[in-house]
Design a protein around this motif. Structure first.
Motif: not given
Length: 371
Positions: A107, A144, A147-148, A111
């Motif tokens: 992580w 969470d 995905q960024q 994120r």
């Protein structure tokens, strides 16, 4: 008593027995000098201890916002379903995310979403830990975010796709449509003008994203990038297919309609660019705390009437493009863009009214005197 004094004198005689007479006198004199020195110095003072400044440490308890199951162990201070992170009072939420990332590498900071309570807003990275601390132990809830991607990547992907897709339909029409039909029907001049205007619009957006806009350093979820690309790319394919079709029919009022709408399109594009430049540099001092105001440029005078003139010019461009091409896909895209930009403008207008009520209380959000 008398016997005691006798014994002390006897001990002194035994102590100095065998020493020369001069040595005894010198020792007596030295002892007398040392006594006088001690008495003149006064009472002995105790040395003060050096005080060291103590740094306040906070223990941040991070829980899973959904399952509350144990994620990992940090600094060997742990309980079941919890993570403990030690930070100082000057640390920010971003620092907490960095420590969290070191403990859980899967992580990364962009994120990680941290909340003070389940269902509450996510804490911004610049917020200090001390500002949200009610005690030395703080409880945060982890989510969470998936995905960024960076905002610059989002804008470049959304704007470069329509530019390439439209040029593909325009330059390779014989591969998309029937070859015989394409050669039989010559293209109307509005088709070439529409391609020019469409390319001008997205080239401007790409250049402004790279050189004008102050894009946020934050991130956007990958799903937002996919939805944005699907919207822009899909509508561009639909518009380009109809406008570049061999059987495309020109507007009802001919060249007068095309020329007038094309001039208005270019006017709105220029106005949008100058407004974005003003928004990137609000005033001559460079202070972002000041409401953007018009300057000597006539395109910026729309600030006198609305608080978000960049959206006004954007809607004007797409209305002009709709009138110029007179196609259904462009009309539907214009309606959807108008609805979306109206929502954005009203949201920004409310923010402006809270911060700069004296500047915007008589202005509209996006359409003068209407909305």
């Amino acid at each position: 008593m008398f016997k005691r004094h006798k014994s002390l004198e006897r001990k002194r005689e035994l102590l100095f027995q065998g020493l020369p007479q001069s040595t005894m006198k010198n020792n007596t004199r030295n002892f007398h000098s040392l006594s006088q020195l001690v008495l003149s110095a006064g009472p002995l003072k105790t040395t003060t201890a050096v005080k060291h400044s103590k740094t306040t440490h906070f223990e941040i308890e991070i829980l899973d916002a959904h399952t509350r199951k144990q994620i990992c162990i940090v600094d060997k201070i742990h309980e079941r379903n919890k993570i403990w992170v030690k930070v100082t009072q000057t640390s920010t939420i971003h620092d907490v995310k960095q420590k969290f990332h070191k403990a859980c590498p899967k992580w990364y900071p962009s994120r990680i979403g941290l909340q003070l309570e389940c269902g509450g807003p996510y804490l911004k990275d610049y917020i200090t830990v001390q500002s949200v601390a009610a005690s030395s132990i703080i409880t945060l809830y982890f989510t969470d975010l998936g995905q960024q991607v960076g905002w610059t990547t989002v804008f470049l992907a959304e704007y470069s796709g329509p530019l390439l897709i439209y040029l593909l339909f325009y330059l390779r029409s014989s591969y998309i449509y029937d070859v015989k039909e394409s050669s039989r029907w010559p293209r109307h001049p509005v088709v070439h003008l529409a391609c020019f205007c469409h390319c001008i619009h997205y080239i401007r957006l790409l250049l402004e994203t790279l050189f004008v806009h102050k894009v946020s350093t934050g991130h956007s979820p990958m799903k937002n990038l996919i939805k944005g690309c699907a919207f822009y790319w899909g509508f561009t394919s639909w518009m380009a297919y109809y406008i570049n079709h061999p059987r495309y029919t020109p507007p009802s009022f001919g060249n007068r309609q095309v020329i007038a709408s094309a001039i208005n399109f270019l006017f709105c594009e220029a106005g949008n660019h100058f407004i974005n430049t003003v928004l990137a540099h609000p005033n001559h001092t460079g202070s972002n705390a000041c409401f953007p105001s018009p300057n000597y440029n006539p395109f910026t005078w729309l600030f006198f009437l609305v608080s978000c003139p960049n959206y006004t010019y954007e809607i004007g461009s797409w209305i002009s493009f709709t009138v110029m091409t007179q196609t259904l896909p462009v009309g539907i895209f214009t309606i959807l863009m108008t609805i979306q930009m109206s929502l954005w403008a009203r949201k920004k207008h409310k923010i402006y009214r809270k911060k700069f009520n004296s500047y915007v209380h008589r202005k509209s959000a996006i359409i003068p005197l209407i909305l």
